[in-house]
Motif scaffolding. Structure first.
Motif, PDB file in Angstrom:
ATOM      1  N   ILE A 172      52.955  45.756  50.170  1.00 29.56           N
ATOM      2  CA  ILE A 172      53.341  47.133  49.868  1.00 29.56           C
ATOM      3  C   ILE A 172      52.736  47.520  48.521  1.00 29.56           C
ATOM      4  O   ILE A 172      52.967  46.850  47.513  1.00 29.56           O
ATOM      5  CB  ILE A 172      54.876  47.299  49.818  1.00 29.56           C
ATOM      6  CG1 ILE A 172      55.485  46.979  51.184  1.00 29.56           C
ATOM      7  CG2 ILE A 172      55.244  48.713  49.390  1.00 29.56           C
ATOM      8  CD1 ILE A 172      57.000  47.059  51.201  1.00 29.56           C
ATOM      9  N   SER A 173      51.956  48.589  48.542  1.00 33.03           N
ATOM     10  CA  SER A 173      51.344  49.104  47.321  1.00 33.03           C
ATOM     11  C   SER A 173      52.080  50.374  46.895  1.00 33.03           C
ATOM     12  O   SER A 173      52.322  51.262  47.721  1.00 33.03           O
ATOM     13  CB  SER A 173      49.862  49.394  47.554  1.00 33.03           C
ATOM     14  OG  SER A 173      49.275  49.942  46.383  1.00 33.03           O
ATOM     15  N   LEU A 174      52.422  50.463  45.615  1.00 36.57           N
ATOM     16  CA  LEU A 174      53.181  51.588  45.079  1.00 36.57           C
ATOM     17  C   LEU A 174      52.344  52.351  44.071  1.00 36.57           C
ATOM     18  O   LEU A 174      51.663  51.753  43.227  1.00 36.57           O
ATOM     19  CB  LEU A 174      54.465  51.088  44.398  1.00 36.57           C
ATOM     20  CG  LEU A 174      55.387  50.220  45.255  1.00 36.57           C
ATOM     21  CD1 LEU A 174      56.502  49.648  44.405  1.00 36.57           C
ATOM     22  CD2 LEU A 174      55.960  51.023  46.414  1.00 36.57           C
ATOM     23  N   ASP A 175      52.395  53.667  44.171  1.00 37.61           N
ATOM     24  CA  ASP A 175      51.649  54.487  43.208  1.00 37.61           C
ATOM     25  C   ASP A 175      52.258  55.889  43.192  1.00 37.61           C
ATOM     26  O   ASP A 175      53.075  56.246  44.037  1.00 37.61           O
ATOM     27  CB  ASP A 175      50.168  54.554  43.566  1.00 37.61           C
ATOM     28  CG  ASP A 175      49.301  54.899  42.348  1.00 37.61           C
ATOM     29  OD1 ASP A 175      49.881  55.146  41.263  1.00 37.61           O
ATOM     30  OD2 ASP A 175      48.072  54.931  42.481  1.00 37.61           O
ATOM     31  N   CYS A 176      51.800  56.682  42.204  1.00 37.26           N
ATOM     32  CA  CYS A 176      52.328  58.020  42.005  1.00 37.26           C
ATOM     33  C   CYS A 176      51.177  58.959  41.644  1.00 37.26           C
ATOM     34  O   CYS A 176      50.173  58.526  41.041  1.00 37.26           O
ATOM     35  CB  CYS A 176      53.382  58.009  40.901  1.00 37.26           C
ATOM     36  SG  CYS A 176      54.012  59.639  40.457  1.00 37.26           S
TER      37      CYS A 176
ATOM     38  N   ALA B  74      54.625  57.134  46.432  1.00 40.62           N
ATOM     39  CA  ALA B  74      54.166  56.705  47.753  1.00 40.62           C
ATOM     40  C   ALA B  74      54.152  55.191  47.846  1.00 40.62           C
ATOM     41  O   ALA B  74      53.881  54.481  46.871  1.00 40.62           O
ATOM     42  CB  ALA B  74      52.762  57.249  48.034  1.00 40.62           C
ATOM     43  N   ALA B  75      54.441  54.723  49.052  1.00 40.27           N
ATOM     44  CA  ALA B  75      54.335  53.307  49.387  1.00 40.27           C
ATOM     45  C   ALA B  75      53.435  53.182  50.606  1.00 40.27           C
ATOM     46  O   ALA B  75      53.691  53.815  51.635  1.00 40.27           O
ATOM     47  CB  ALA B  75      55.713  52.713  49.675  1.00 40.27           C
TER      48      ALA B  75
ATOM     49  N   ILE C 265      57.469  39.455  50.662  1.00 42.12           N
ATOM     50  CA  ILE C 265      56.589  40.619  50.635  1.00 42.12           C
ATOM     51  C   ILE C 265      55.900  40.695  49.274  1.00 42.12           C
ATOM     52  O   ILE C 265      56.537  40.505  48.231  1.00 42.12           O
ATOM     53  CB  ILE C 265      57.379  41.920  50.892  1.00 42.12           C
ATOM     54  CG1 ILE C 265      57.992  41.901  52.297  1.00 42.12           C
ATOM     55  CG2 ILE C 265      56.466  43.145  50.761  1.00 42.12           C
ATOM     56  CD1 ILE C 265      58.776  43.144  52.626  1.00 42.12           C
ATOM     57  N   ALA C 266      54.595  40.961  49.298  1.00 42.50           N
ATOM     58  CA  ALA C 266      53.827  41.128  48.065  1.00 42.50           C
ATOM     59  C   ALA C 266      53.812  42.612  47.679  1.00 42.50           C
ATOM     60  O   ALA C 266      53.528  43.469  48.510  1.00 42.50           O
ATOM     61  CB  ALA C 266      52.397  40.621  48.251  1.00 42.50           C
ATOM     62  N   PHE C 267      54.139  42.896  46.422  1.00 42.42           N
ATOM     63  CA  PHE C 267      54.118  44.268  45.902  1.00 42.42           C
ATOM     64  C   PHE C 267      52.959  44.420  44.923  1.00 42.42           C
ATOM     65  O   PHE C 267      52.718  43.518  44.099  1.00 42.42           O
ATOM     66  CB  PHE C 267      55.437  44.604  45.199  1.00 42.42           C
ATOM     67  CG  PHE C 267      56.596  44.803  46.141  1.00 42.42           C
ATOM     68  CD1 PHE C 267      56.917  46.058  46.599  1.00 42.42           C
ATOM     69  CD2 PHE C 267      57.357  43.724  46.572  1.00 42.42           C
ATOM     70  CE1 PHE C 267      57.983  46.258  47.465  1.00 42.42           C
ATOM     71  CE2 PHE C 267      58.418  43.886  47.439  1.00 42.42           C
ATOM     72  CZ  PHE C 267      58.728  45.166  47.889  1.00 42.42           C
ATOM     73  N   MET C 268      52.282  45.548  45.012  1.00 44.43           N
ATOM     74  CA  MET C 268      51.141  45.819  44.133  1.00 44.43           C
ATOM     75  C   MET C 268      51.332  47.188  43.500  1.00 44.43           C
ATOM     76  O   MET C 268      51.651  48.161  44.191  1.00 44.43           O
ATOM     77  CB  MET C 268      49.823  45.781  44.911  1.00 44.43           C
ATOM     78  CG  MET C 268      48.587  46.025  44.049  1.00 44.43           C
ATOM     79  SD  MET C 268      47.049  45.752  44.974  1.00 44.43           S
ATOM     80  CE  MET C 268      47.194  47.033  46.218  1.00 44.43           C
TER      81      MET C 268
END
Length: 284
Positions: A212-216, A229-230, A274-277
């Motif tokens: 799961i990649s997180l950004d704004c 957003a994910a 789960i890997a988070f980025m």
């Protein structure tokens, strides 16, 4: 004798006025007169305008004694239909180079389809198009206002869209059972909305990689805000949308609210699987 009825959708762009023509309302009649004046480079005005009758004359009917005149009233006492009772389209004055009926609202409605095709249509391009089509010169400010109003017609007014947000949330849950939509408000002001569509939820659990990649990013609308957003990676190594939220500011509190909702939707008990980025900005 059967008189011609004015078709607002077909005849408004280039109206042809004649004796006995019928209109659905005074508003339609006045708009037809305005468009006729613009197309023929004549400045018209309405000297008499009430609930019973409307008289359209040339702007120079006093100075040059121009005989142009259109008189319209109801066809009957209890009928809402408007009819031209007398008409004289002959002008004894010269044509005009400016027309105050060419407003930003009028330009927005006339060129709305052009804005729909090309939302980035420049102000200079609008000025040149009006000069070529209508032989009128407009200011840059009027062209800018016309573009702004045309984009509101294309995209919808943002304030009205926010008023429909609760109905939109209910419609998403109705058409996609299992969808999660959360709206936070404070004193009637919307602070954030979180959306996770059920088909995306099921697809991520069944076939996507545990990443799961997180950004704004900033939102450039009238009300601003930021989009959280994910996203993930599907079996074809393509970006797969998971969930998103619109909030007023990016902060530790908004990210915590977003991630708690995401955890509940994905039933994440232990995040070690789960890997988070992320870019680790704003306390993320």
């Amino acid at each position: 004798m059967r008189h011609l009825e004015f078709d607002e959708f077909k005849d408004m762009a280039d109206p042809h006025l004649e004796l006995g023509m019928k209109f659905s309302s005074f508003k339609t009649f006045k708009m037809a007169c305005k468009n006729w004046g613009i197309q023929n480079k004549r400045q018209l005005r309405f000297t008499t305008n009430d609930k019973k009758r409307c008289i359209c004359k040339c702007q120079r009917f006093k100075s040059s004694n121009c005989k142009f005149r259109i008189f319209a009233s109801h066809t009957a006492k209890d009928d809402s239909t408007i009819q031209i009772k007398s008409i004289n389209l002959n002008h004894s004055c010269t044509k005009v180079n400016k027309n105050y009926h060419v407003t930003s609202d009028w330009l927005a409605e006339k060129y709305v389809e052009q804005f729909r095709v090309d939302p980035n249509w420049s102000v200079s391009g609008i000025i040149q198009r009006v000069k070529y089509d209508l032989k009128f010169e407009i200011s840059r400010m009027k062209a800018w206002r016309a573009k702004k109003k045309a984009m509101e017609l294309v995209n919808g007014d943002e304030e009205n869209q926010y008023l429909k947000l609760n109905s939109y949330a209910l419609e998403l849950q109705k058409t996609n059972p299992g969808t999660t939509v959360k709206i936070t408000q404070h004193l009637g002001v919307i602070e954030g909305i979180y959306i996770y569509l059920a088909p995306l939820k099921n697809a991520f659990k069944s076939g996507c990689r545990p990443l799961i990649s997180l950004d704004c990013c900033w939102l450039k609308g009238h009300y601003g805000g930021q989009l959280l957003a994910a996203v993930g990676i599907d079996p074809n190594d393509c970006i797969f949308p998971i969930a998103y939220a619109v909030v007023q500011v990016e902060s530790k509190a908004t990210w915590l609210w977003f991630l708690e909702l995401l955890k509940d939707d994905l039933n994440i008990v232990n995040s070690h699987s789960i890997a988070f980025m992320s870019d680790r900005q704003k306390d993320l």
